[in-house]
Design a protein around this motif. Structure first.
Motif, PDB file in Angstrom:
ATOM      1  N   PRO A 125      11.387  -4.807  -9.320  1.00 38.24           N
ATOM      2  CA  PRO A 125      12.524  -3.914  -9.128  1.00 38.24           C
ATOM      3  C   PRO A 125      12.124  -2.444  -9.224  1.00 38.24           C
ATOM      4  N   PHE A 126      11.039  -2.155  -9.967  1.00 39.82           N
ATOM      5  CA  PHE A 126      10.558  -0.782 -10.088  1.00 39.82           C
ATOM      6  C   PHE A 126       9.132  -0.695  -9.570  1.00 39.82           C
ATOM      7  N   ARG A 127       8.851   0.337  -8.786  1.00 40.36           N
ATOM      8  CA  ARG A 127       7.502   0.581  -8.309  1.00 40.36           C
ATOM      9  C   ARG A 127       7.073   1.976  -8.721  1.00 40.36           C
ATOM     10  N   HIS A 128       5.890   2.058  -9.255  1.00 42.41           N
ATOM     11  CA  HIS A 128       5.339   3.332  -9.705  1.00 42.41           C
ATOM     12  C   HIS A 128       5.335   4.323  -8.533  1.00 42.41           C
ATOM     13  N   PRO A 129       5.716   5.582  -8.772  1.00 44.36           N
ATOM     14  CA  PRO A 129       5.750   6.578  -7.688  1.00 44.36           C
ATOM     15  C   PRO A 129       4.438   6.697  -6.918  1.00 44.36           C
ATOM     16  N   ALA A 130       3.310   6.580  -7.611  1.00 46.26           N
ATOM     17  CA  ALA A 130       2.019   6.671  -6.926  1.00 46.26           C
ATOM     18  C   ALA A 130       1.800   5.469  -6.010  1.00 46.26           C
ATOM     19  N   LEU A 131       2.308   4.309  -6.413  1.00 49.34           N
ATOM     20  CA  LEU A 131       2.204   3.122  -5.570  1.00 49.34           C
ATOM     21  C   LEU A 131       3.066   3.293  -4.325  1.00 49.34           C
ATOM     22  N   VAL A 132       4.276   3.795  -4.518  1.00 45.35           N
ATOM     23  CA  VAL A 132       5.171   4.043  -3.382  1.00 45.35           C
ATOM     24  C   VAL A 132       4.531   5.033  -2.413  1.00 45.35           C
ATOM     25  N   ALA A 133       3.951   6.098  -2.955  1.00 42.46           N
ATOM     26  CA  ALA A 133       3.297   7.102  -2.111  1.00 42.46           C
ATOM     27  C   ALA A 133       2.137   6.485  -1.334  1.00 42.46           C
ATOM     28  N   SER A 134       1.376   5.622  -1.990  1.00 40.17           N
ATOM     29  CA  SER A 134       0.242   4.968  -1.337  1.00 40.17           C
ATOM     30  C   SER A 134       0.709   4.056  -0.211  1.00 40.17           C
ATOM     31  N   MET A 135       1.773   3.310  -0.454  1.00 43.02           N
ATOM     32  CA  MET A 135       2.311   2.412   0.566  1.00 43.02           C
ATOM     33  C   MET A 135       2.815   3.193   1.772  1.00 43.02           C
ATOM     34  N   GLN A 136       3.329   4.387   1.530  1.00 40.69           N
ATOM     35  CA  GLN A 136       3.808   5.226   2.629  1.00 40.69           C
ATOM     36  C   GLN A 136       2.650   5.825   3.420  1.00 40.69           C
ATOM     37  N   LEU A 137       1.521   6.045   2.753  1.00 34.72           N
ATOM     38  CA  LEU A 137       0.349   6.613   3.416  1.00 34.72           C
ATOM     39  C   LEU A 137      -0.375   5.599   4.298  1.00 34.72           C
ATOM     40  N   LEU A 138      -0.401   4.356   3.869  1.00 35.50           N
ATOM     41  CA  LEU A 138      -1.253   3.351   4.506  1.00 35.50           C
ATOM     42  C   LEU A 138      -1.002   3.133   6.003  1.00 35.50           C
ATOM     43  N   PRO A 139       0.244   3.029   6.472  1.00 34.43           N
ATOM     44  CA  PRO A 139       0.436   2.780   7.910  1.00 34.43           C
ATOM     45  C   PRO A 139      -0.256   3.799   8.806  1.00 34.43           C
ATOM     46  N   ASP A 140      -0.263   5.068   8.401  1.00 33.05           N
ATOM     47  CA  ASP A 140      -0.905   6.105   9.213  1.00 33.05           C
ATOM     48  C   ASP A 140      -2.426   6.067   9.099  1.00 33.05           C
ATOM     49  N   LEU A 141      -2.936   5.429   8.053  1.00 33.07           N
ATOM     50  CA  LEU A 141      -4.383   5.372   7.848  1.00 33.07           C
ATOM     51  C   LEU A 141      -5.036   4.189   8.562  1.00 33.07           C
ATOM     52  N   LEU A 142      -4.237   3.177   8.911  1.00 28.35           N
ATOM     53  CA  LEU A 142      -4.799   1.944   9.456  1.00 28.35           C
ATOM     54  C   LEU A 142      -5.618   2.159  10.720  1.00 28.35           C
ATOM     55  N   ALA A 143      -5.073   2.925  11.659  1.00 30.48           N
ATOM     56  CA  ALA A 143      -5.739   3.093  12.949  1.00 30.48           C
ATOM     57  C   ALA A 143      -7.053   3.855  12.839  1.00 30.48           C
ATOM     58  N   ALA A 144      -7.256   4.574  11.740  1.00 30.83           N
ATOM     59  CA  ALA A 144      -8.460   5.391  11.581  1.00 30.83           C
ATOM     60  C   ALA A 144      -9.690   4.568  11.234  1.00 30.83           C
ATOM     61  N   GLY A 145      -9.491   3.300  10.872  1.00 30.61           N
ATOM     62  CA  GLY A 145     -10.627   2.457  10.517  1.00 30.61           C
ATOM     63  C   GLY A 145     -10.562   2.014   9.073  1.00 30.61           C
ATOM     64  N   PRO A 146     -11.705   1.970   8.381  1.00 31.69           N
ATOM     65  CA  PRO A 146     -11.721   1.511   6.990  1.00 31.69           C
ATOM     66  C   PRO A 146     -10.792   2.332   6.098  1.00 31.69           C
ATOM     67  N   VAL A 147     -10.055   1.645   5.248  1.00 38.63           N
ATOM     68  CA  VAL A 147      -9.162   2.306   4.294  1.00 38.63           C
ATOM     69  C   VAL A 147      -9.726   2.054   2.903  1.00 38.63           C
ATOM     70  N   ARG A 148     -10.062   3.117   2.205  1.00 32.27           N
ATOM     71  CA  ARG A 148     -10.712   2.991   0.901  1.00 32.27           C
ATOM     72  C   ARG A 148      -9.739   3.326  -0.222  1.00 32.27           C
TER      73      ARG A 148
END
Length: 237
Positions: A125-148
């Motif tokens: 029910p609760f997600r850490h703000p940094a986790l939420v931010a990371s999840m929002q970043l990931l879709p735009d990072l996928l096409a660039a290749g490896p995600v670290r």
């Protein structure tokens, strides 16, 4: 089919198939007559539900017109909890016993969302703000290749170890497995919308269409084009 990182759920006809295996825990549930599943030793069991561990050869000997199929990432807490229900991984009879246990837990409706019934929530029910931010970043990072993880953590303003812990704790899936499933769900979505296999692979960050094919087949036992030809998809974040 509804697909999200770590889980893919399908409701509809379950047809007979040949012996195969994939790197996901599989759950089959009939909403009518019993189905029959078989193992690599030729043993068969008639049941209303079955849980087959990841990477174990299995077959649907007799399908049903109305059923459900769930594929859960082995690395997820949900996948681990499901595998824990199976006392003998290579035995069809054991898969049926695990399925019966699952039904005893009172599964109904969108049971696959109710991970708490297996004492392993797939969402919090609760997600850490940094986790939420990371999840929002990931879709735009996928096409660039490896995600670290290190780079995502830096962008989210949190340590690499802490972010890795948050993925496992609050999403129930390790970071690398989450990214792999996210790539796969994006690729399937692109194909369903009309993109070619090559285009979908590129847009989702796979090295090429062959790489996408391998990952999809390993996860579901089918190529991505075979999935999208048969099934209407809903992608959930």
């Amino acid at each position: 089919m509804t697909i999200r990182p770590g889980l893919a759920h399908y409701r509809g006809a379950l047809g007979a198939n040949g012996l195969h295996h994939h790197h996901a825990v599989q759950v089959l549930i009939s909403r009518g007559e019993p189905l029959i599943v078989g193992d690599a030793q030729g043993n068969e069991v008639e049941c209303l539900a079955a849980v087959t561990p990841a990477d174990i050869p299995h077959t649907i000997v007799r399908g049903v017109v109305d059923g459900e199929m769930l594929h859960a990432a082995r690395e997820s807490v949900y996948g681990s909890a499901l595998e824990a229900l199976v006392p003998e991984p290579h035995s069809a009879a054991s898969w049926g016993q695990a399925g019966a246990r699952l039904l005893e837990l009172g599964v109904a409706g969108e049971w696959w969302r109710a991970g708490d019934r297996l004492n392993s929530p797939v969402a919090m029910p609760f997600r850490h703000p940094a986790l939420v931010a990371s999840m929002q970043l990931l879709p735009d990072l996928l096409a660039a290749g490896p995600v670290r993880l290190r780079e995502v953590a830096a962008a989210a303003g949190i340590s690499e170890s802490r972010l890795g812990h948050l993925f496992a704790e609050q999403l129930g899936l390790p970071f690398r497995a989450y990214v792999r499933w996210l790539r796969l769900s994006r690729a399937v979505e692109f194909i369903a919308r009309g993109s070619s296999l090559t285009e979908a692979a590129h847009l989702s960050g796979f090295s090429d269409s062959a790489h996408l094919n391998r990952v999809c087949h390993r996860s579901f036992g089918l190529a991505p084009t075979a999935l999208t030809e048969r099934i209407k998809f809903t992608v959930v974040e």
